[in-house]
Design an enzyme around this catalytic site. Structure first.
Site, short mmCIF file in Angstrom:
data_model
loop_
_atom_site.label_atom_id
_atom_site.label_comp_id
_atom_site.label_asym_id
_atom_site.label_seq_id
_atom_site.Cartn_x
_atom_site.Cartn_y
_atom_site.Cartn_z
N ASP A 110 0.85 -1.20 0.00
CA ASP A 110 0.00 0.00 0.00
C ASP A 110 0.88 1.24 0.00
O ASP A 110 1.94 1.26 0.64
CB ASP A 110 -0.90 0.00 1.24
CG ASP A 110 -2.11 0.91 1.11
OD1 ASP A 110 -1.94 2.08 0.69
OD2 ASP A 110 -3.22 0.49 1.46
N ASN A 164 -6.60 -5.89 -3.81
CA ASN A 164 -7.70 -5.12 -3.25
C ASN A 164 -7.58 -3.62 -3.50
O ASN A 164 -8.58 -2.89 -3.44
CB ASN A 164 -7.78 -5.38 -1.73
CG ASN A 164 -8.72 -4.44 -1.03
OD1 ASN A 164 -9.93 -4.55 -1.13
ND2 ASN A 164 -8.16 -3.47 -0.30
N TYR A 193 -14.43 3.92 -13.12
CA TYR A 193 -14.42 2.98 -11.99
C TYR A 193 -15.27 1.75 -12.30
O TYR A 193 -14.85 0.61 -12.10
CB TYR A 193 -14.94 3.69 -10.75
CG TYR A 193 -14.94 2.84 -9.50
CD1 TYR A 193 -13.84 2.78 -8.66
CD2 TYR A 193 -16.07 2.10 -9.15
CE1 TYR A 193 -13.86 2.00 -7.51
CE2 TYR A 193 -16.10 1.31 -8.01
CZ TYR A 193 -14.99 1.27 -7.20
OH TYR A 193 -15.00 0.49 -6.06
N LYS A 209 -14.07 -2.31 -12.63
CA LYS A 209 -14.60 -3.38 -11.79
C LYS A 209 -15.22 -4.49 -12.62
O LYS A 209 -15.11 -5.68 -12.28
CB LYS A 209 -15.59 -2.81 -10.78
CG LYS A 209 -14.94 -1.89 -9.75
CD LYS A 209 -13.82 -2.59 -8.99
CE LYS A 209 -13.20 -1.72 -7.91
NZ LYS A 209 -12.16 -2.42 -7.12
N THR A 264 -17.02 1.52 5.62
CA THR A 264 -15.65 1.71 6.08
C THR A 264 -15.57 3.02 6.85
O THR A 264 -16.44 3.89 6.72
CB THR A 264 -14.69 1.76 4.88
OG1 THR A 264 -15.03 2.89 4.07
CG2 THR A 264 -14.79 0.49 4.05
#
Length: 251
Positions: free
Chosen positions: A32, A76, A141, A145, A175
């Site tokens: 990350d 992810n 986006y 996906k 989240t």
């Protein structure tokens, strides 16, 4: 103990997934750009951008060299930029595609090379219900996906039976970043559009990854697991997408 590499595991779904695997005694690496908000025992942060294929290769090589194997890779990492199709810039589009789609390809390819050589492994990724229906203001986006689901099927066909491949498509997930962007009224409005009446918790998505990586899922490959509280079972998806607040991060 399994050796697990997860991209984008410093927050949200990735952090919950890293904690789930580490809690089971697995050694987890988090690729990350940003450091985790809180360190998790059993999780090692590897700073890096998944859009940089050299960085991805170096990270995978390091993990494999340290342990002699790589058992699970979870792609992810993802970003979203809210913009109208007539107003988005080429730079914004390329960045979303580089991270969300090509970043998955880079990580899976690097991981798969080691897994094929060692005789087994599991490749997983975070797709989205956005890949199933139109969500206004997230065209790039949404396309990335949908592309992840296509990659999943193709990688599975080419790598079976040695390597299993699957992706998870969450709907709305609460989240900390998402919660910070909601007012109470906005949260209630979005929940009302979800048949289950609520957002998923990151830990619920993490549980799906844990299952897909397990021996219990040994006959599952090339599959997309949708976890959305019934969101795409009816006609609520496009309405929900239009109601997402400015700057929201979707999966």
């Amino acid at each position: 103990m399994r050796i697990v590499l997860i991209s984008g595991a410093s927050s949200g779904i990735g952090a919950a997934t890293a904690a789930r695997f580490a809690g089971a005694g697995d050694q987890v690496y988090n690729l990350d750009l940003q450091p985790p908000a809180e360190p998790t025992p059993g999780v090692v942060w590897l700073p890096g951008d998944v859009a940089d294929w050299d960085v991805v290769e170096q990270a995978v090589a390091r993990v494999h060299e340290e342990h002699g194997r790589l058992d699970v890779v979870i792609a992810n990492a993802g970003i979203s930029i809210r913009h109208h199709v007539l107003e988005t810039s080429p730079a914004e589009i390329r960045r979303v595609v580089d991270v969300n789609l090509l970043g998955v390809f880079a990580l899976w390819q690097a991981g798969a090379r080691r897994m094929v050589a060692q005789g087994g492994g599991v490749l997983l990724a975070t797709a989205s219900v956005n890949g199933h229906r139109g969500f206004p203001h997230y065209a790039d986006y949404n396309a990335t996906k949908a592309g992840i689901a296509a990659l999943c099927r193709t990688f599975a066909l080419e790598l079976s039976p040695v390597v299993r491949v699957a992706c998870v498509s969450p709907g709305a997930v609460l989240t900390p970043m998402q919660l910070a962007e909601y007012s109470p009224d906005m949260l209630a409005a979005v929940n009302a559009r979800i048949p289950a009446g609520r957002h998923a918790q990151p830990e619920e998505i993490a549980a799906a990854y844990f299952y897909l990586a397990s021996a219990e899922a040994a006959f599952m490959t090339g599959q997309e697991l949708v976890i959305d509280g019934g969101e795409i079972a009816g006609s609520t998806t496009s309405d929900f997408g239009a109601a997402v607040p400015q700057g929201s991060h979707l999966h």
